[in-house]
Scaffold this active site. Structure first.
Site, short mmCIF file in Angstrom:
data_model
loop_
_atom_site.label_atom_id
_atom_site.label_comp_id
_atom_site.label_asym_id
_atom_site.label_seq_id
_atom_site.Cartn_x
_atom_site.Cartn_y
_atom_site.Cartn_z
N HIS B 77 0.84 -1.20 0.00
CA HIS B 77 0.00 0.00 0.00
C HIS B 77 0.88 1.25 0.00
CE1 HIS B 77 -2.84 3.09 1.21
NE2 HIS B 77 -2.10 3.33 2.28
N ASP B 106 7.29 21.80 -26.18
CA ASP B 106 7.17 20.47 -25.59
C ASP B 106 8.13 20.42 -24.42
OD1 ASP B 106 7.19 17.45 -25.26
OD2 ASP B 106 5.93 17.63 -27.03
N TRP B 148 6.94 0.23 3.96
CA TRP B 148 7.46 0.97 2.79
C TRP B 148 8.83 1.56 3.08
CZ3 TRP B 148 8.65 6.15 1.60
CH2 TRP B 148 8.45 7.07 2.63
N SER B 176 13.60 6.25 -13.61
CA SER B 176 12.48 6.99 -14.19
C SER B 176 12.37 8.39 -13.59
CB SER B 176 11.20 6.19 -13.96
OG SER B 176 10.08 7.02 -14.02
N SER B 177 12.42 8.46 -12.27
CA SER B 177 12.26 9.77 -11.63
C SER B 177 13.39 10.72 -11.98
CB SER B 177 12.26 9.64 -10.10
OG SER B 177 11.16 8.96 -9.68
N HIS B 260 13.15 12.05 3.85
CA HIS B 260 12.51 13.31 4.19
C HIS B 260 12.38 14.25 2.99
CE1 HIS B 260 10.46 16.22 6.45
NE2 HIS B 260 11.16 17.08 5.76
N GLU B 262 12.00 13.35 0.15
CA GLU B 262 10.93 12.69 -0.61
C GLU B 262 9.55 13.21 -0.20
OE1 GLU B 262 10.56 10.70 -3.07
OE2 GLU B 262 8.52 9.94 -2.77
N TYR B 264 8.84 16.09 0.77
CA TYR B 264 8.66 17.40 0.15
C TYR B 264 8.49 17.29 -1.35
CZ TYR B 264 8.92 19.51 4.54
OH TYR B 264 8.60 19.85 5.80
N SER B 275 -1.33 27.46 -5.20
CA SER B 275 -0.99 28.86 -5.48
C SER B 275 -1.50 29.31 -6.85
CB SER B 275 0.52 29.06 -5.43
OG SER B 275 1.03 28.59 -4.20
N HIS B 309 14.63 13.25 12.27
CA HIS B 309 13.43 13.33 13.11
C HIS B 309 12.58 12.07 12.99
CE1 HIS B 309 11.34 15.75 9.66
NE2 HIS B 309 11.11 14.47 9.49
N HIS B 310 12.92 11.23 12.02
CA HIS B 310 12.24 9.93 11.94
C HIS B 310 12.91 8.90 12.83
CE1 HIS B 310 9.74 11.10 8.48
NE2 HIS B 310 10.76 11.86 8.16
N THR B 335 6.89 27.03 5.91
CA THR B 335 5.59 26.41 5.65
C THR B 335 4.48 27.35 6.11
OG1 THR B 335 6.68 24.33 6.13
CG2 THR B 335 4.30 24.27 5.86
N LYS B 338 3.76 30.11 3.74
CA LYS B 338 2.90 29.73 2.62
C LYS B 338 1.43 29.78 3.03
CE LYS B 338 5.94 27.27 -0.19
NZ LYS B 338 5.62 27.68 -1.52
N ARG B 457 1.38 1.23 15.06
CA ARG B 457 1.06 1.03 13.65
C ARG B 457 1.59 -0.33 13.19
NH1 ARG B 457 5.54 4.97 10.63
NH2 ARG B 457 4.58 4.17 8.74
C1 HEM Z 1 5.40 21.16 9.27
C2 HEM Z 1 5.95 20.23 8.62
C3 HEM Z 1 6.23 18.80 9.10
C4 HEM Z 1 6.82 18.37 10.24
C5 HEM Z 1 7.33 19.22 11.37
C6 HEM Z 1 6.87 16.94 10.18
C7 HEM Z 1 7.41 16.11 11.15
C8 HEM Z 1 7.42 14.74 11.12
C9 HEM Z 1 8.03 13.89 12.07
C10 HEM Z 1 8.78 14.36 13.30
C11 HEM Z 1 7.82 12.60 11.71
C12 HEM Z 1 8.31 11.34 12.41
C13 HEM Z 1 7.34 10.80 13.34
C14 HEM Z 1 7.74 9.48 13.91
O1 HEM Z 1 7.98 8.53 13.12
O2 HEM Z 1 7.79 9.36 15.13
C15 HEM Z 1 7.06 12.63 10.49
C16 HEM Z 1 6.65 11.52 9.80
C17 HEM Z 1 6.19 11.58 8.51
N1 HEM Z 1 5.88 12.70 7.79
FE1 HEM Z 1 5.99 14.61 8.46
N2 HEM Z 1 6.30 16.51 9.02
C18 HEM Z 1 5.91 17.64 8.33
C19 HEM Z 1 5.33 17.67 7.09
C20 HEM Z 1 5.16 16.57 6.30
C21 HEM Z 1 4.76 16.61 4.92
C22 HEM Z 1 4.46 17.88 4.15
C23 HEM Z 1 4.71 15.33 4.50
C24 HEM Z 1 4.37 14.77 3.15
C25 HEM Z 1 3.71 15.33 2.25
C26 HEM Z 1 5.08 14.49 5.59
C27 HEM Z 1 5.13 13.12 5.51
C28 HEM Z 1 5.51 12.32 6.54
C29 HEM Z 1 5.55 10.88 6.45
C30 HEM Z 1 5.21 10.06 5.21
C31 HEM Z 1 5.94 10.42 7.70
C32 HEM Z 1 6.02 8.98 8.16
C33 HEM Z 1 7.08 8.16 7.60
C34 HEM Z 1 6.98 6.76 8.14
O3 HEM Z 1 7.50 6.50 9.23
O4 HEM Z 1 6.37 5.91 7.48
N3 HEM Z 1 5.34 15.27 6.68
N4 HEM Z 1 6.83 13.95 10.15
CU LIG Z 2 10.46 13.84 7.73
#
Ligand code: HEM
Ligand SMILES: [Cu+2]
Lengths: 293, 533
Positions: B77, B106, B148, B176-177, B260, B262, B264, B275, B309-310, B335, B338, B457
């Site tokens: 998924h 093009d 994933w 590809s990317s 990370h 990614e 963005y 916008s 931070h992950h 952010t 914006k 999870r």
């Molecule tokens: C204000 C902006 C953001 C902050 C401060 C933030 C912060 C965080 C933090 C600290 C985690 C880790 C949590 C943990 O695993 O304990 C996390 C996970 C995640 N964030 Fe954000 N995030 C932000 C914006 C975004 C945006 C814009 C996206 C994607 C469009 C995003 C996608 C994700 C994803 C996919 C995960 C989980 C990854 C995983 O463990 O599977 N975040 N974020």
């Molecule tokens: Cu992140």
């Protein structure tokens, strides 16, 4: 900006065909690796032929594709603006390669500065050390791993230093060839480019010899722990790039002989040269951080 | 193509027809359409997998799938949605819109463009088929089952046989990317119409330019990560094995250095779309154009220094943890800029609420929710509690589903008239919007609560106290999933040209070169570049 027309090619079957080639290479490659490294678990041997067939397809298609492009270029369809597109594209491609090597260099620094000292008890890792491998001693190059595998470090001042000299020389000869290209001195161009290709080939032979020495006499292998892993991954991928670069320069050499390039129309030639210099710079980093320090 | 075509190339403007048109295309619009349908197909596949997950989690206890298969479901998924739905969806939009927006004939490298696309179906064939295949004589068949994020050693020592296929398919997606991104950058730098200076470019072009830079910078790092996995699995290396002097945590560093940026990559183009839409329906210039550009650039640069931070719970040194915490919090400044600018654009505008605007406003509100939960997660000691719970799942679904995916809907409703020549069906569109809006919150909002209460999870089962919330989450999930069939209907109607005919500029407040060509946009546009004042 543009006043002349930008060339948009008619539809082309090669991208799809190349994708099919890549598909076979990937499926075949995965099974080739499985079947050859763990034959007891993975029966069969069809991975290898599929892999090579896919790879051959891929390269054949790309060759035809590039032949089309060369025809267009020689046929005068390429505007100056398209030339800039190609050049910029190549530079960004090289940037992606830089990042690819960056991943392995990052792994090297992380290992050397953090993992190995931590396994040896540095920082707040006294208990890690005590509980996991109390007799482990942190050092770099890591010639004795926590689980006791022993190997030897590759010194910098034998073959690697010679190889450094070879690559540096090749960069100089290539630059001379470049100037010759821009000044339209064909003889000089062909001579110096040929020398560059030969130097690339010598480099590769010496590296093969070095690998042989490492495996047969030093116990330095992919299995020898993190030092061997990093050593072969970094120098190995570099070697692959030298191989590609040498072929690249060889092809543009043939095209020089055919008279495809001049001071203005020389994208492929310069792309090859940029690629070569990039490979050269990677080697300098390798020499310093993998072999020397 | 080759010499045959060379001679009369200049007078050769009819569109190719039949299968050949799609398979051999060098046309940015057709390739864009292919990307968009592919993305939608993967969205459906990924959605189907999610519905099986939610079926299992409807009630506590084990009912439908065994836990081993459950892990494969969550893994596929995530991969299908990230690499199959969101990324290609935005690439499709880039293909369609960037040349139209900057007045280019093009994409800069049309054949490579087609190659970027055609690699994807094959990559996903490899990835998804491993769900069905027995692993070629190697024990119990299993698709990738390690999430994933494919952490080592789950994916190295303990990964199923299909892991190797997974690795190769990730390599293909990377190729590809990278090619797609190179194409975008070169197009933007080299093919702008005269007068289209950088600071006049629509923000969608700007955000994609920066996204493309991120892609070229981090996809190779992902390639490095899976390569190390492959050699650890088969060639005896010790990158992720402490016994040989490596470290499984090294995997996480390499992965999140990619991972990370990614996230963005998946949100910056969304910022660009919003916008474009909000000024149109507020009938005002975008507030703070230049600050939007700089905010996007600073988000992109900061995204390289927040990855850990992950990994707050892996036991990093305190100084490292603090560094990553503060850097992460710093990202919320641009952010916030914006969000402020979007709101300021609407402030005292003559607002109307056509479908694209509805999605855009929903995006602003719900994405902000996701940003706020992100801020909570960024606080290290707090994250010790939240990490790997449903709170994280809630966070990233708010930013990705009601963030990225919602803007893709917004973009579709906004530009479908240009693509197809007919207006999207209003009734179906309204139903789709309201149905999605309510269900997405039913689906993801309660996840915050169960997460805070400690539900982890990636488990097939859960403790009894989470039962009520999970029931409603599952209902929200099915509801949201089914609502997307409405969108399918909207798209099919447009593709069949059923609907009210669209004028060249269907939205009165819209600005930009894309509205100066007829609807549907002709096969070739801007063969001689327009002049931008
Ligand atoms: C204000 C902006 C953001 C902050 C401060 C933030 C912060 C965080 C933090 C600290 C985690 C880790 C949590 C943990 O695993 O304990 C996390 C996970 C995640 N964030 Fe954000 N995030 C932000 C914006 C975004 C945006 C814009 C996206 C994607 C469009 C995003 C996608 C994700 C994803 C996919 C995960 C989980 C990854 C995983 O463990 O599977 N975040 N974020
Ligand atoms: Cu992140």
């Amino acid at each position: 900006m543009a006043t002349e027309k930008y060339y948009v090619p008619e539809s082309s079957p090669w991208p799809l065909a190349a994708s099919v080639g890549l598909f076979m290479t990937a499926v075949g490659g995965a099974h080739f690796i499985q079947q050859s490294t763990a034959p007891d678990k993975f029966q069969g041997s069809w991975g290898m032929p599929l892999f090579f067939f896919g790879l051959a397809t891929l390269w054949l298609v790309i060759a035809i594709w590039w032949r089309d492009t060369i025809k267009e270029s020689v046929g005068g369809l390429h505007s100056k603006q398209l030339g800039i597109s190609y050049r910029q594209g190549m530079l960004w491609f090289i940037f992606s390669e830089v990042m690819f090597f960056g991943a392995f260099f990052g792994a090297l620094f992380y290992t050397r500065w953090l993992i190995v000292p931590w396994l040896g008890g540095a920082g707040n890792n006294a208990m890690t050390h005590e509980l996991l491998w109390p007799s482990f001693q942190a050092m770099w190059p890591l010639v004795k791993t926590p689980d006791g595998t022993v190997t030897q470090a590759m010194g910098a001042w034998g073959l690697p230093a010679i190889n450094t000299a070879i690559l540096l020389t090749s960069s100089v000869t290539l630059t001379i060839a470049h100037h010759a290209l821009l000044q339209g001195k064909r003889g000089k161009l062909i001579g110096f480019q040929a020398v560059t290709v030969v130097l690339g080939a010598i480099f590769l032979c010496l590296q093969a010899w070095e690998y042989h020495h490492a495996y047969e006499e030093m116990g330095l292998t992919l299995h020898a722990g993190i030092y061997g892993s990093l050593f072969f991954m970094l120098t190995g991928f570099h070697g692959v790039h030298v191989t590609i670069g040498t072929i690249f320069l060889f092809v543009t050499l043939l095209r020089v002989i055919k008279g495809h390039f001049d001071a203005e129309n020389n994208f492929a030639w310069e792309a090859g040269a940029w690629y070569w210099h990039f490979v050269d710079v990677v080697w300098l980093f390798l020499f310093v951080v993998v072999y020397w320090l | 193509m080759s010499t045959a075509a060379t001679a009369h190339d200049d007078h050769h403007h009819h569109a190719p027809t039949g299968l050949k048109r799609w398979l051999f295309s060098t046309n940015h619009k057709d390739i864009g359409t292919l990307y968009l349908w592919f993305s939608f197909a993967m969205f459906m596949v990924g959605g189907l997998l999610a519905m099986v997950i939610r079926t299992e989690l409807l009630e506590p206890g084990m009912q439908f799938v065994d836990p081993e298969f459950f892990n494969q479901l969550t893994t596929l998924h995530g991969l299908a949605m990230v690499f199959g739905a969101v990324m290609p969806g935005f690439v499709g939009l880039a293909n369609w819109m960037i040349p139209l927006m900057i007045g280019a004939p093009d994409m800069a490298l049309p054949r490579m463009n087609n190659w970027s696309f055609w690699i994807l179906p094959f990559a996903f064939l490899i990835l998804l088929s491993s769900m069905f295949m027995s692993a070629f004589g190697a024990g119990h068949p299993s698709a990738p089952n390690f999430g994933w994020t494919f952490y080592a050693p789950l994916s190295t020592e303990y990964g199923p046989a299909s892991t190797d296929l997974f690795i190769l398919s990730v390599h293909m997606m990377g190729i590809s990317s990278i090619m797609g991104a190179i194409n975008v950058i070169v197009t933007v730098f080299n093919l702008r119409a005269p007068g289209m200076t950088l600071m006049k470019m629509p923000l969608f072009v700007w955000t994609w330019l920066i996204t493309a830079f991120l892609l070229i910078a981090v996809m190779p790092v992902l390639a490095g990560a899976v390569t190390m996995m492959l050699t650890d699995r088969h060639f005896g290396t010790s990158f992720f094995s402490a016994a040989g002097g490596g470290d499984p945590v090294l995997f996480q560093h390499v992965f999140w250095f990619f991972g990370h940026p990614e996230v963005y990559i998946m949100i910056l183009p969304a910022f660009g779309i919003v916008s474009a839409i909000i000024p149109t329906f507020a009938r005002k210039q975008l507030f703070g154009y230049a600050s939007m550009v700089y905010a996007t650039a600073s988000i992109a640069l900061l995204s390289f220094v927040v990855w850990a931070h992950h990994m707050f719970t892996v036991g990093m040194p305190l100084a490292g943890t603090l560094f990553f915490m503060y850097m992460t919090m710093l990202i919320s400044v641009p952010t916030g800029v914006k969000v402020f600018n979007w709101v300021a654009t609407m402030w005292r505008g003559s607002l109307t609420f056509e479908l694209p605007m509805k999605w855009a406003i929903a995006f602003v509100i719900l994405f902000t929710c996701g940003g706020l939960s992100g801020l909570m997660l960024a606080i290290t000691p707090v994250d010790f509690q939240y990490h790997d719970t449903y709170f994280v799942v809630a966070h990233f679904h708010y930013v990705l589903v009601s963030g990225a995916v919602f803007t893709m809907f917004a973009a579709a409703y906004y530009w479908l008239p240009k693509w197809s020549g007919v207006m999207p069906n209003k009734l179906l569109g309204e139903l789709h919007f309201w149905s999605s809006l309510i269900s997405v919150n039913l689906l993801f909002f309660p996840m915050h609560f169960v997460g805070l209460a400690g539900m982890p999870r990636r488990y097939a089962d859960y403790a009894l106290q989470f039962a009520d919330y999970n029931f409603w989450i599952s209902i929200g999930g099915f509801w949201f999933g089914l609502s997307q069939l409405l969108f399918l209907a909207v798209c099919v109607l447009c593709a069949l040209k059923k609907g009210e005919k669209a004028p060249a500029k269907p939205w009165e407040g819209a600005e930009g070169l894309e509205w100066e060509v007829p609807s549907p946009a002709p096969f070739h546009t801007f063969e001689t570049p327009p002049v931008v004042k």
